[in-house]
Design a protein around this motif. Structure first.
Motif, PDB file in Angstrom:
ATOM      1  N   VAL A   1      13.283  19.263   2.809  1.00  0.00           N
ATOM      2  CA  VAL A   1      11.856  19.049   2.565  1.00  0.00           C
ATOM      3  C   VAL A   1      11.352  18.054   3.604  1.00  0.00           C
ATOM      4  CG1 VAL A   1      10.137  18.215   0.913  1.00  0.00           C
ATOM      5  CG2 VAL A   1      12.131  19.470   0.090  1.00  0.00           C
ATOM      6  N   THR A   2      10.230  18.353   4.230  1.00  0.00           N
ATOM      7  CA  THR A   2       9.608  17.421   5.177  1.00  0.00           C
ATOM      8  C   THR A   2       8.658  16.521   4.398  1.00  0.00           C
ATOM      9  OG1 THR A   2       9.730  19.051   6.953  1.00  0.00           O
ATOM     10  CG2 THR A   2       8.196  17.205   7.256  1.00  0.00           C
ATOM     11  N   VAL A   3       8.850  15.214   4.531  1.00  0.00           N
ATOM     12  CA  VAL A   3       7.961  14.245   3.876  1.00  0.00           C
ATOM     13  C   VAL A   3       7.150  13.562   4.971  1.00  0.00           C
ATOM     14  CG1 VAL A   3       7.787  12.238   2.363  1.00  0.00           C
ATOM     15  CG2 VAL A   3       9.634  13.882   2.015  1.00  0.00           C
ATOM     16  N   GLU A   4       5.831  13.754   4.920  1.00  0.00           N
ATOM     17  CA  GLU A   4       4.924  13.149   5.897  1.00  0.00           C
ATOM     18  C   GLU A   4       4.336  11.879   5.296  1.00  0.00           C
ATOM     19  OE1 GLU A   4       3.336  17.295   7.931  1.00  0.00           O
ATOM     20  OE2 GLU A   4       2.142  16.355   6.347  1.00  0.00           O
ATOM     21  N   PHE A   5       4.075  10.895   6.158  1.00  0.00           N
ATOM     22  CA  PHE A   5       3.548   9.605   5.701  1.00  0.00           C
ATOM     23  C   PHE A   5       2.198   9.352   6.348  1.00  0.00           C
ATOM     24  CE2 PHE A   5       8.155   9.439   5.729  1.00  0.00           C
ATOM     25  CZ  PHE A   5       8.411   9.211   4.379  1.00  0.00           C
TER      26      PHE A   5
ATOM     27  N   GLN B   1      -3.773  -4.511  -2.044  1.00  0.00           N
ATOM     28  CA  GLN B   1      -2.798  -3.659  -2.714  1.00  0.00           C
ATOM     29  C   GLN B   1      -2.954  -2.236  -2.205  1.00  0.00           C
ATOM     30  OE1 GLN B   1      -2.819  -3.810  -6.992  1.00  0.00           O
ATOM     31  NE2 GLN B   1      -0.886  -2.712  -7.141  1.00  0.00           N
ATOM     32  N   ALA B   2      -1.863  -1.478  -2.261  1.00  0.00           N
ATOM     33  CA  ALA B   2      -1.886  -0.083  -1.821  1.00  0.00           C
ATOM     34  C   ALA B   2      -1.810   0.843  -3.032  1.00  0.00           C
ATOM     35  CB  ALA B   2      -0.714   0.187  -0.891  1.00  0.00           C
ATOM     36  N   ILE B   3      -2.525   1.961  -2.934  1.00  0.00           N
ATOM     37  CA  ILE B   3      -2.510   2.992  -3.973  1.00  0.00           C
ATOM     38  C   ILE B   3      -1.972   4.274  -3.339  1.00  0.00           C
ATOM     39  CG2 ILE B   3      -3.912   4.373  -5.548  1.00  0.00           C
ATOM     40  CD1 ILE B   3      -3.787   1.467  -6.351  1.00  0.00           C
ATOM     41  N   PRO B   4      -0.911   4.876  -3.939  1.00  0.00           N
ATOM     42  CA  PRO B   4      -0.358   6.105  -3.366  1.00  0.00           C
ATOM     43  C   PRO B   4      -1.050   7.362  -3.888  1.00  0.00           C
ATOM     44  CG  PRO B   4       1.029   5.374  -5.165  1.00  0.00           C
ATOM     45  CD  PRO B   4      -0.093   4.364  -5.038  1.00  0.00           C
TER      46      PRO B   4
ATOM     47  N   PHE C   1       6.118  -1.022  -2.068  1.00  0.00           N
ATOM     48  CA  PHE C   1       5.202  -2.153  -1.949  1.00  0.00           C
ATOM     49  C   PHE C   1       3.947  -1.921  -2.784  1.00  0.00           C
ATOM     50  CE2 PHE C   1       4.481   0.776   1.525  1.00  0.00           C
ATOM     51  CZ  PHE C   1       3.116   0.984   1.492  1.00  0.00           C
ATOM     52  N   CYS C   2       3.698  -0.672  -3.169  1.00  0.00           N
ATOM     53  CA  CYS C   2       2.506  -0.359  -3.975  1.00  0.00           C
ATOM     54  C   CYS C   2       2.633  -0.869  -5.411  1.00  0.00           C
ATOM     55  CB  CYS C   2       2.235   1.139  -3.979  1.00  0.00           C
ATOM     56  SG  CYS C   2       3.570   2.122  -4.695  1.00  0.00           S
TER      57      CYS C   2
ATOM     58  N   TYR D   1      -0.987   6.465   1.514  1.00  0.00           N
ATOM     59  CA  TYR D   1      -1.329   5.178   0.899  1.00  0.00           C
ATOM     60  C   TYR D   1      -2.702   4.743   1.385  1.00  0.00           C
ATOM     61  CZ  TYR D   1       3.431   4.418  -0.749  1.00  0.00           C
ATOM     62  OH  TYR D   1       4.614   4.521  -1.405  1.00  0.00           O
ATOM     63  N   THR D   2      -3.506   4.250   0.461  1.00  0.00           N
ATOM     64  CA  THR D   2      -4.768   3.608   0.821  1.00  0.00           C
ATOM     65  C   THR D   2      -4.613   2.132   0.496  1.00  0.00           C
ATOM     66  OG1 THR D   2      -6.014   5.611   0.333  1.00  0.00           O
ATOM     67  CG2 THR D   2      -7.244   3.536   0.427  1.00  0.00           C
ATOM     68  N   PHE D   3      -4.738   1.287   1.522  1.00  0.00           N
ATOM     69  CA  PHE D   3      -4.562  -0.150   1.366  1.00  0.00           C
ATOM     70  C   PHE D   3      -5.947  -0.786   1.329  1.00  0.00           C
ATOM     71  CE2 PHE D   3      -2.721  -4.297   2.169  1.00  0.00           C
ATOM     72  CZ  PHE D   3      -1.462  -4.181   1.600  1.00  0.00           C
ATOM     73  N   PHE D   4      -6.257  -1.486   0.251  1.00  0.00           N
ATOM     74  CA  PHE D   4      -7.600  -2.051   0.114  1.00  0.00           C
ATOM     75  C   PHE D   4      -7.534  -3.497  -0.347  1.00  0.00           C
ATOM     76  CE2 PHE D   4      -6.397  -0.308  -3.927  1.00  0.00           C
ATOM     77  CZ  PHE D   4      -6.861  -1.213  -4.862  1.00  0.00           C
TER      78      PHE D   4
END
Length: 198
Positions: free
Chosen positions: A76-80, A122-125, A142-143, A178-181
């Motif tokens: 499986v390819t996992v993209e970040f 904080q980051a939200i996945p 880290f999320c 991840y969205t880091f806000f």
């Protein structure tokens, strides 16, 4: 003090020194015999923890058993992906990895506060496709926490995950985004004259 009393006191002191020497020798002997005794007791009771750990030492003649949970028949390819809601740098160290379902994988994310003030964030996945969400198991991320970073501070955080082997066969690629806000009200809004560090 009479001569007889002095010789009696000297004799008592010698006896005491002799007794203390015997006690010291017995303690040394007990300490020396403790490891073989421990091994014998653990072997007799079937809880030989030392022997088990010795077998796991790299280079030992017996090989460590393979992880039977890993599905090596597919990849499986996992993209970040990384999105930042604010003036800071946030990115994965790798853009993608290819993993077997059931395989433990670690990927690092890099963050740098390029503002001239301290911030809390904080980051939200999120995952794509949606049907992959219940099969993407994060063991460390880290999320899970909020972070406070000083002006110019850089950090690296790991994401440790396993793709469940029950992932549908038609899912070949998963995107972890991840969205880091910034979290408002966590730190005082005071600009400093300190320049961001490199």
């Amino acid at each position: 003090m009479t001569k007889g009393r002095r010789s009696s006191l000297l004799l008592d002191n010698r006896r005491m020194v002799g007794k203390l020497a015997v006690v010291a020798l017995l303690m040394f002997g007990f300490g020396y015999a403790l490891v073989p005794m421990y091994r014998a007791i653990c072997t007799a009771l079937g809880i030989n923890v030392l022997s088990v750990s010795e077998k796991l030492v790299p280079g030992h003649s017996k090989a460590t058993p393979a992880n039977t949970q890993v599905d090596t028949s597919r990849t499986v390819t996992v993209e970040f992906d990384a999105n930042a809601r604010g003036p800071w740098d946030f990115k994965p160290a790798k853009r993608y990895v290819e993993v077997h379902p059931g395989e433990l994988t670690t990927v690092m994310y890099e963050f740098r506060n390029i503002q001239n003030r301290t911030m809390a964030a904080q980051a939200i996945p999120s995952y794509a496709p949606k049907q992959a969400t219940p099969h993407f198991n994060k063991l460390e991320c880290f999320c899970f926490n909020e972070y406070t970073l000083k002006p110019g501070e850089s950090r690296q955080w790991p994401v440790v995950f396993v793709i469940d082997p029950k992932l549908p066969k038609d899912v070949k690629t998963i995107t972890l985004s991840y969205t880091f806000f910034e979290i408002g009200g966590k730190v005082a809004v005071q600009a400093t004259s300190q320049e961001p560090q490199s």
